[in-house]
Design a protein around this motif. Structure first.
Motif, PDB file in Angstrom:
ATOM      1  N   UNK A   1       1.120  -1.010  -0.107  1.00 37.55           N
ATOM      2  CA  UNK A   1      -0.024  -0.292   0.145  1.00 37.55           C
ATOM      3  C   UNK A   1       0.530   1.286  -0.079  1.00 37.55           C
ATOM      4  N   UNK A   2       1.074   2.330  -0.726  1.00 39.51           N
ATOM      5  CA  UNK A   2       1.361   3.284  -0.556  1.00 39.51           C
ATOM      6  C   UNK A   2       0.560   4.167  -0.013  1.00 39.51           C
ATOM      7  N   UNK A   3       1.638   4.241   1.338  1.00 44.42           N
ATOM      8  CA  UNK A   3       1.064   5.133   2.266  1.00 44.42           C
ATOM      9  C   UNK A   3       1.315   7.080   2.147  1.00 44.42           C
ATOM     10  N   UNK A   4       2.478   7.058   0.789  1.00 42.19           N
ATOM     11  CA  UNK A   4       2.899   8.339   1.254  1.00 42.19           C
ATOM     12  C   UNK A   4       1.488   9.268   0.873  1.00 42.19           C
ATOM     13  N   UNK A   5       0.993   8.635   0.188  1.00 41.16           N
ATOM     14  CA  UNK A   5      -0.298   9.898   0.094  1.00 41.16           C
ATOM     15  C   UNK A   5      -0.799  10.402   1.185  1.00 41.16           C
ATOM     16  N   UNK A   6      -1.357   8.957   2.184  1.00 40.00           N
ATOM     17  CA  UNK A   6      -1.919   9.283   3.721  1.00 40.00           C
ATOM     18  C   UNK A   6      -1.152   9.112   4.550  1.00 40.00           C
ATOM     19  N   UNK A   7      -0.147  10.082   4.360  1.00 39.94           N
ATOM     20  CA  UNK A   7       0.897  10.996   5.316  1.00 39.94           C
ATOM     21  C   UNK A   7       0.319  12.258   5.060  1.00 39.94           C
ATOM     22  N   UNK A   8       1.167  12.471   3.834  1.00 42.85           N
ATOM     23  CA  UNK A   8       0.792  14.300   2.779  1.00 42.85           C
ATOM     24  C   UNK A   8      -0.963  14.921   3.810  1.00 42.85           C
TER      25      UNK A   8
ATOM     26  N   UNK B   1      -4.502  17.504   7.324  1.00 41.65           N
ATOM     27  CA  UNK B   1      -5.434  17.987   8.074  1.00 41.65           C
ATOM     28  C   UNK B   1      -4.173  18.266   9.069  1.00 41.65           C
ATOM     29  N   UNK B   2      -3.634  17.889   9.579  1.00 39.75           N
ATOM     30  CA  UNK B   2      -2.742  18.834  11.218  1.00 39.75           C
ATOM     31  C   UNK B   2      -3.164  20.405  10.366  1.00 39.75           C
ATOM     32  N   UNK B   3      -2.819  20.410   9.160  1.00 37.44           N
ATOM     33  CA  UNK B   3      -2.639  22.188   8.846  1.00 37.44           C
ATOM     34  C   UNK B   3      -3.974  22.850   9.828  1.00 37.44           C
ATOM     35  N   UNK B   4      -5.052  22.107   9.422  1.00 34.25           N
ATOM     36  CA  UNK B   4      -6.878  22.375   9.689  1.00 34.25           C
ATOM     37  C   UNK B   4      -6.394  22.574  11.705  1.00 34.25           C
ATOM     38  N   UNK B   5      -6.528  21.118  11.932  1.00 30.61           N
ATOM     39  CA  UNK B   5      -6.432  20.747  13.081  1.00 30.61           C
ATOM     40  C   UNK B   5      -5.738  21.724  14.155  1.00 30.61           C
ATOM     41  N   UNK B   6      -4.604  21.456  14.236  1.00 30.61           N
ATOM     42  CA  UNK B   6      -3.229  22.885  14.419  1.00 30.61           C
ATOM     43  C   UNK B   6      -2.481  21.503  15.534  1.00 30.61           C
ATOM     44  N   UNK B   7      -2.619  20.079  15.111  1.00 30.27           N
ATOM     45  CA  UNK B   7      -2.079  19.346  15.977  1.00 30.27           C
ATOM     46  C   UNK B   7      -2.295  19.279  17.235  1.00 30.27           C
TER      47      UNK B   7
ATOM     48  N   UNK C   1       8.938  13.353   8.762  1.00 26.33           N
ATOM     49  CA  UNK C   1       8.576  11.883   9.063  1.00 26.33           C
ATOM     50  C   UNK C   1       8.467  11.270   8.142  1.00 26.33           C
ATOM     51  N   UNK C   2       8.919  11.899   6.993  1.00 30.57           N
ATOM     52  CA  UNK C   2       9.086  10.267   6.002  1.00 30.57           C
ATOM     53  C   UNK C   2      10.575   9.550   6.128  1.00 30.57           C
ATOM     54  N   UNK C   3      11.289  10.948   5.984  1.00 31.12           N
ATOM     55  CA  UNK C   3      12.729  10.331   6.485  1.00 31.12           C
ATOM     56  C   UNK C   3      13.457   9.457   7.442  1.00 31.12           C
ATOM     57  N   UNK C   4      12.220   9.290   8.668  1.00 32.02           N
ATOM     58  CA  UNK C   4      12.111   9.166   9.758  1.00 32.02           C
ATOM     59  C   UNK C   4      11.939   7.999  10.254  1.00 32.02           C
TER      60      UNK C   4
END
Length: 224
Positions: free
Chosen positions: A107-114, A119-125, A141-144
């Motif tokens: 499963x390509x999860x990179x789009x889900x991570x994006x 969403x975090x930008x709207x929710x404010x983490x 997050x990707x490199x970690x």
């Protein structure tokens, strides 16, 4: 019909059942240089029938599964384009318990991570600490993410991925390594199954700036 070929209809079934976001791949691991005998949603990785085995599958086939495992599930892989996958592999064994095929779901999860980043930008983490909020932004997050498998479309990329994985553990380039370190590198590469691949030994010789004869000598020394 080989044992691996009997599972080709399952590739079609899972492709239809899981939908376009999942790549389904069937490997005949007895032919590592061109192990892919069936693939669904191949646009995810760009691989095709006749493509090579992955670095992780090669290592497992070479070493064998621990504790009689039949499968490994939900590990991270990386596609040739850099995207991350959540992958699972079921190993198909003959009557003697030897692995002859592998059925993989990616499963390509990179789009889900994006999407999560969006969403975090709207929710404010909300509910995160400053440290975890920072980890969810940008490419950190990707490199970690720890990657266990590289899903490459050609055999040369598989060979390079294995060599890079081993050499990255050393702080000095191959030309500055001691003989003992070079032997250790060859031992690790052998454990990964690299020398089972056509062209693997030649590329190691090129990368380490040593002769093929020297590598054979190291391998014979390791057997003694």
């Amino acid at each position: 019909m080989s044992l691996a070929e009997k599972y080709i209809p399952l590739v079609d079934f899972l492709t239809q059942a899981l939908g376009p976001n999942f790549e389904i791949v069937l490997h005949d691991v007895t032919e590592p240089d061109n192990s892919i005998i069936a693939i669904g949603n191949s646009d995810i990785s760009g691989r095709k029938v006749g493509g090579p085995i992955t670095d992780l599958a090669l290592k497992i086939v070479n070493e064998g599964l621990k504790d009689k495992q039949d499968y490994i599930a939900n590990y991270n892989g990386r596609l040739g384009n850099g995207n991350l996958t959540r992958s699972s592999t079921y190993f198909i064994k003959n009557d003697q318990g030897v692995i002859e095929a592998a059925l993989c779901i990616n499963l390509n999860i990179s789009p889900l991570m994006e999407a999560r980043k969006y969403m975090d930008g709207f929710i404010g983490n909300t509910g995160t600490t400053p440290q975890t909020a920072n980890a969810c932004n940008g490419s950190d997050l990707d490199t970690a993410v720890e990657v266990f498998e590289h899903l490459n479309a050609n055999i040369d990329d598989v060979i390079q991925a294995i060599i890079n994985k081993v050499l990255n553990d050393y702080s000095v380039p191959p030309e500055r390594m001691s003989v003992d370190e070079k032997i250790e590198v060859v031992k690790k590469l052998s454990a990964h199954g690299l020398f089972m691949l056509k062209g693997g030994l030649i590329e190691v010789a090129n990368r380490m700036n040593i002769s093929e004869a020297t590598i054979y000598r190291y391998l014979n020394k390791l057997k003694s």
